[in-house]
Scaffold this motif. Sequence first.
Motif, short mmCIF file in Angstrom:
data_model
loop_
_atom_site.label_atom_id
_atom_site.label_comp_id
_atom_site.label_asym_id
_atom_site.label_seq_id
_atom_site.Cartn_x
_atom_site.Cartn_y
_atom_site.Cartn_z
N THR A 190 -0.92 19.44 -9.33
CA THR A 190 0.03 18.33 -9.38
C THR A 190 0.01 17.54 -8.08
O THR A 190 0.08 16.31 -8.07
N LEU A 191 -0.08 18.27 -6.98
CA LEU A 191 -0.07 17.63 -5.67
C LEU A 191 -1.28 16.70 -5.54
O LEU A 191 -1.16 15.53 -5.17
N LEU A 192 -2.45 17.24 -5.91
CA LEU A 192 -3.66 16.42 -5.83
C LEU A 192 -3.56 15.23 -6.78
O LEU A 192 -3.97 14.12 -6.45
N GLY A 193 -2.98 15.49 -7.95
CA GLY A 193 -2.80 14.40 -8.91
C GLY A 193 -1.95 13.30 -8.33
O GLY A 193 -2.23 12.12 -8.47
N LYS A 194 -0.89 13.70 -7.61
CA LYS A 194 -0.02 12.71 -6.98
C LYS A 194 -0.77 11.91 -5.93
O LYS A 194 -0.69 10.68 -5.88
N TYR A 195 -1.55 12.62 -5.11
CA TYR A 195 -2.34 11.91 -4.09
C TYR A 195 -3.26 10.88 -4.74
O TYR A 195 -3.45 9.78 -4.23
N LEU A 196 -3.82 11.27 -5.88
CA LEU A 196 -4.79 10.37 -6.53
C LEU A 196 -4.09 9.10 -7.04
O LEU A 196 -4.67 8.01 -6.97
N THR A 197 -2.86 9.26 -7.54
CA THR A 197 -2.17 8.04 -7.98
C THR A 197 -1.88 7.15 -6.77
O THR A 197 -1.97 5.94 -6.86
N TYR A 198 -1.58 7.77 -5.65
CA TYR A 198 -1.40 6.98 -4.43
C TYR A 198 -2.70 6.29 -4.04
O TYR A 198 -2.70 5.16 -3.57
N ALA A 199 -3.82 7.00 -4.25
CA ALA A 199 -5.10 6.41 -3.91
C ALA A 199 -5.37 5.16 -4.74
O ALA A 199 -5.82 4.13 -4.22
N LEU A 200 -5.01 5.24 -6.03
CA LEU A 200 -5.19 4.08 -6.89
C LEU A 200 -4.30 2.93 -6.41
O LEU A 200 -4.72 1.76 -6.39
N LEU A 201 -3.09 3.28 -6.01
CA LEU A 201 -2.17 2.26 -5.51
C LEU A 201 -2.74 1.61 -4.25
O LEU A 201 -2.72 0.38 -4.09
N ALA A 202 -3.29 2.44 -3.36
CA ALA A 202 -3.86 1.91 -2.12
C ALA A 202 -5.04 1.00 -2.44
O ALA A 202 -5.21 -0.06 -1.83
N LEU A 203 -5.81 1.39 -3.45
CA LEU A 203 -6.94 0.57 -3.87
C LEU A 203 -6.47 -0.81 -4.30
O LEU A 203 -7.06 -1.83 -3.95
N SER A 204 -5.36 -0.83 -5.04
CA SER A 204 -4.86 -2.12 -5.53
C SER A 204 -4.41 -3.00 -4.37
O SER A 204 -4.57 -4.21 -4.40
N VAL A 205 -3.82 -2.39 -3.35
CA VAL A 205 -3.40 -3.17 -2.20
C VAL A 205 -4.60 -3.69 -1.44
O VAL A 205 -4.64 -4.84 -0.99
N ASP A 206 -5.63 -2.85 -1.36
CA ASP A 206 -6.82 -3.27 -0.63
C ASP A 206 -7.49 -4.46 -1.30
O ASP A 206 -8.03 -5.34 -0.65
N LEU A 207 -7.42 -4.48 -2.64
CA LEU A 207 -8.05 -5.58 -3.36
C LEU A 207 -7.43 -6.91 -2.92
O LEU A 207 -8.14 -7.89 -2.67
N VAL A 208 -6.11 -6.97 -2.80
CA VAL A 208 -5.49 -8.24 -2.40
C VAL A 208 -5.53 -8.45 -0.89
O VAL A 208 -5.71 -9.56 -0.41
N TRP A 209 -5.35 -7.39 -0.15
CA TRP A 209 -5.25 -7.57 1.31
C TRP A 209 -6.63 -7.57 1.95
O TRP A 209 -7.00 -8.49 2.68
N GLY A 210 -7.41 -6.54 1.63
CA GLY A 210 -8.71 -6.40 2.27
C GLY A 210 -9.69 -7.49 1.86
O GLY A 210 -10.52 -7.92 2.65
N TYR A 211 -9.58 -7.95 0.61
CA TYR A 211 -10.58 -8.91 0.13
C TYR A 211 -10.05 -10.32 0.02
O TYR A 211 -10.80 -11.26 0.08
N CYS A 212 -8.74 -10.46 -0.17
CA CYS A 212 -8.25 -11.82 -0.37
C CYS A 212 -7.29 -12.23 0.75
O CYS A 212 -6.81 -13.35 0.77
N GLY A 213 -7.01 -11.34 1.67
CA GLY A 213 -6.16 -11.69 2.81
C GLY A 213 -4.69 -11.88 2.47
O GLY A 213 -3.94 -12.42 3.26
N ILE A 214 -4.28 -11.43 1.27
CA ILE A 214 -2.85 -11.53 0.92
C ILE A 214 -2.20 -10.21 1.31
O ILE A 214 -2.42 -9.19 0.66
N LEU A 215 -1.40 -10.21 2.37
CA LEU A 215 -0.74 -8.96 2.75
C LEU A 215 0.53 -8.82 1.94
O LEU A 215 1.53 -9.47 2.21
N SER A 216 0.48 -7.98 0.92
CA SER A 216 1.66 -7.78 0.09
C SER A 216 2.47 -6.62 0.66
O SER A 216 1.97 -5.51 0.78
#
Lengths: 387, 544, 427
Positions: free
Chosen positions: A51-77
């Motif tokens: 469960t713990l690893l599963g939770k980390y992975l959902t966080y990883a997906l969330l971080a990925l989504s932030v990186d898409l807008v911030w890292g690639y498009c410069g929108i700091l959400s």
Amino acid sequence: MTHQPLLLRIVKEPMAVSLLSVLILAAFLVPMLNLMLPSDSAFHVPSYVVTLLGKYLTYALLALSVDLVWGYCGILSLGHGAFFALGGYAMGMYMMRQIGDRGVYGNAELPDFMVFLNWQELPWYWYGFDSFGFAMLMVVLVPGLLAFVFGWFAFRSRVTGVYLSIITQAMTYALLLAFFRNDMGFGGNNGLTDFKDILGFGLQTDGMRATLFFLSAMAVVTGYLVCRFIVDSRLGRVIVAIRDAESRTRFLGYRVEYYKLFVFTVSAVLAGIAGALYVPQVGIINPSEFSPANSIEIVIWVALGGRGSLTGPIIGALVVNYAKSYFTGALPEVWLFMLGGLFIFSTLFLPKGLVGTKAISDAFEEQRLRLAKFLRPYDYAEGGEGR
Amino acid sequence: MLSKTLAMRWLVVLSVFIGLGFGSSTPAHADEFSDAVQALNADNNTDKAAAIEALSATGDERAATVLSALLNGTLFYRQSDGLVVLSKESGNVTILIDPSTMNEVADVSGSEAKKIRINNKLRGQLKGVLGALTLLSKDADKRQNAADEVFKANDPSMLPVLQKAIARESDPDVKGRMLRAQAAIILEYSEDTAARLKAAQTLGEFTDPDISALLGKIANTSTDPEVKKLAKDMQDSVEGRLAAWSFLGNLFQGVSLGSVLLLAAVGLAITFGVMGVINMAHGEMVMLGAYTTFMVQDVIRTHFPAAFDWSLAIAVPAAFLVTGAVGILVERGIIRWLYGRPLETLLATWGLSLMLQQLIRTLFGPTNQEVGNPSWMSGAIETSTGLVLTYNRIWIIVFSLAVLGMLALVTRKTMFGLQMRAVTQNRAMANSMGIRSGWVDALTFALGSGIAGMAGVALSQIDNVSPNLGQTYIIDSFMVVVFGGVGNLWGTLVGAFSLGIVNKFLEPYAGAVLGKIFVLVGIILFIQKRPRGLFALKGRSVEG
Amino acid sequence: MKKTMKILAGAGAIAASVLTATAAQAADTIKVGVLHSLSGTMAISETTLKDTVLMMIDEQNKKGGLLGKKLEAVVVDPASNWPLFAEKTRELIEKNNVDVIFGCWTSVSRKSVLPVIEELNGMLFYPVQYEGEESSRNVFYTGAAPNQQAIPAVDYLLSKDGGEAKRIVLLGTDYVYPRTTNKILRSYLHSKGIMDADIMENYTPFGHSDWQTIVADVKKFASAGKKTAVVSTINGDANVPFYKELGNQGIKAEDIPVVAFSVGEEELAGLDTKPLVGHLAAWNYFMSVDAPANASFIKTWKTFIKDDKRVTNDPMEATYIGFKMWTQAVEQAGSTDVDAVRQAMYGQTVKNLTGGTAVMNTNHHLSKPVLIGEIQDDGQFDIVWKTDGEVVGDAWSDFLPESAKLTADWTFPWVCGNCEKPLYAAQ
């Protein structure tokens, strides 16, 4: 390079290959080691680790989504936690309806918190959530729609930089306050909890845990591929161009706002999916997921891992959250020093994040250069956002 | 109708009346008085209540002293034999006095004396009794208080002494209050229609929520149609005037909230607005300022208790220096490596804020620390119109404006201010003009942090002093600075006050939570209209 | 560069020292999990309870431990983060193999822990007053249920001694405890003849700091000529600014008394209480209670925490009672096995700190006395009213129609926490 198929391009990157293969391997191996081996075996993975690893992975997906807008498009959400939480609430509402008459008051129609707050009937916005398909649609649709509407206004008005960051923060803060209100019908501060099952399968069975873990791991892999596809496409080029020189891109004739809107919406949908996977694994969704501090933390995972790299945020989220789990257990009194110190250290010495190649030595080299620059006064100040 | 207590009250009034009428102060029944005092040390509240009535009924001059001691918690009894004694501060020592003889009781040690406990009901009774006893006092303030207490009690038995007091009163303000109390009694208890109509007229001239409530009650319950109608009309006119006052009250609350927002944000307007550092540790600087106040007060309390009222005057510069010094350390240690990477300052300062919170938690513990209000910041200007202007809020408004004014002076009129603006506007040019930009950066950050610390002194007066203090204000501070326009002090001022006032005018209709949500949505929409805040900076720097 | 090295060395030293400290643990011990937030918004209240548990463990070990073994605390920090509470519970039970957990403060943290502790058949002692409407087989509730705090307090306000209030203002933080408590109180007030027109209800968010408007509204509501009292379920941090505003706007206790359910000695420690003298609080324990057990508890606490100014409060007493009961039950059961200890808990009695006796009932709630205190100028409470004996905690309120039907009783024949008829066997 551009015209090679996606997978071929990824194969050439050792970092991405190893990360993805580890994820895929884990997606199969961890559930197997958990389910098939006896619990006294040395290779057995205990359920709580799953469960713990599963939770980390959902966080990883969330971080990925932030990186898409911030890292690639410069929108700091600073409000991505809102999309995550909305996805989580949609999932939570489905699971709430699944409880049926197994709640403490035995009311088949109303969730417990509505019964003891004297609600007479289900509010209209809860309709449909007893259907899994509808709920899954909402997981994607609600965050996506909010992002679309929000982005539609903000990007067309050319709100950029910190102004955009702060209004995303205002958005998540307003939602936080709204969901705290018991009158809203989302359970107030207690949120939604006491879930029993999904599609008739009990949440507290090892099988369900393993399945959720598998889905989370695969979601991260898929999320990576989707993001990778976007950023490598022609559209992705424009997006990066917007990050590096927005005005110039606009003057070249691109409708900057539509590109931004697209990325922002896709990112919100990914965050929503992450939220939906997160809730059944932690067993509760509560308004504090909307708190601005949470959204800032997501940004920190991305920065620590290395933004603009797609592998970086995944690693950042895993590392920070593992550190948090470990320190809160092992060093409960001083863990904030460790975590805070980690953030300061990594900004000063790892400006490109953990995945920046030769990260450490480069960082030290850069510090040396900076020091030299500082001692010899000439301009070192002018640097744009998102560089 | 004439109950026992009512009869008692009559006795009180009568005896005071006689006592004053003859100007005599000789205690005719010394024993009766000390017996009555002794009875105050009763086992239960009912007996205590009776003892209070009895004591005031003695008509003895000393009764007021004893009763107010009871009210203020300075009346004790000796554990061994139950002797009731007064405690009095004499220099630094507390001495115990026998109320009958006014001589010091030598053989009672402090630990042997136990406080005579009272509850709310007795407190209310004591205030009423003391009101009647002091209605004819020589001190105008006391008479005024007494008149208000009598008005609150609205007890027909107090009418004769009230009338007597009105006849003797020379102070017009006090007389007005006495007339109000008299009119209230007449309107409610008199049988005479003409007198009641006149009383309703008199009351109608006051602008007071209590009077509106009384008129409303009469308008609803009176059997006399004339009185009923006039009471209704008068209530409407009082309500009309009250609405204007309540508008003023709202405005004050809005301005006050605005001043709190301004204080919280003004330091950020420097570190974030001027320097471009997304300073998430700003809230912790405010917290450090509040803890400095606590430390200063702690030292003063233990070493110079007499100077307590000056504690804030010492705390303000102390907080400025402490947080300013921390600011220099932070700038030299962390921030200076990050210029040109504004978003990474967010990461580092967030880490810093976590560490500072934990540091304070480790040093002081996680619980709230007590920061006292000096006497000049306690209480309120209370008008009878229901408008309450609390002193601490007034001082905070003044303080916030003073801080902003000083800051404006520093940035515009001093050499440092000039250099600061030069460095932030064009670092290369400033460097080539011989400005040591490194030090200017450090001092600018110190200035912003120091101001945050000063804000902490003010906020310690209205909020918790706990490690979480900073977190409460950080988001609001960013909203204010961004709403007003980054890099513009004037914008921060207007932004803070407009958000405060809008919030407070929404609150009565929408409630605290919805009001705040509306304000946040308003900010989001406003930024669409003006993507660079209320007062946008013009020129090249905006593209940074 | 040098600086960096120094920082690194320093951090390393801290980490090493802490690690060795935790590594030095006895081989065969009874493990006690402590699940209280040490950081974040709730640290302000919960850290004290962590220290209380540590003190109790220390005391017990001085007496030779339990069943011949030493007790060992496993402290974790759930950081005021609700999902983290669930995660840490799982970690404590599955990884650290604790035998019992003392923890949680907010309702939401308990709700978050509940599924985990039930699934793993753990045992949680929950030491804070709460809204009731719950009885889990794996949780013992040692704080007050609404009938042990709210209803007696309102009774007092309506009584002659309390000032015979005719209008009631219900102020609360917007979460489930105030909502439920106020709902119960509203229905109770109706039964006492106070109707809706004379009841004002208002909710504010957590940490609300600007009370100007609300305090002014209360004043207005009170000026209708009837005696008015305020019942406050305002939580935590919001109390200090609320009381400061009350004091400054000159609301005196004899005009409008405020009775609070979440304000204790610890909250008052951050306040100048002179303007608040006479306002009330209802609890099952006050530090000022004159009893030998209390005096010795206070002394032990001050010695343990090495601070003479620290105060004690009601949740600390609840922790004390819970811990004592658990040790007695373990001794009686001769084992730390959760099922055995649970059986031994029923009917277990412990001398409480106010001179009475606490009994664990079969609905997992305690019998407790109810005390009402007036705030004094030294930050303590003067007890003005007290129930004759102990009141039995009610898991399901009689004043809520849905809940009045339910019974909680974990012994035969009921064996159920929320049933309308007996189950005759565990499900």
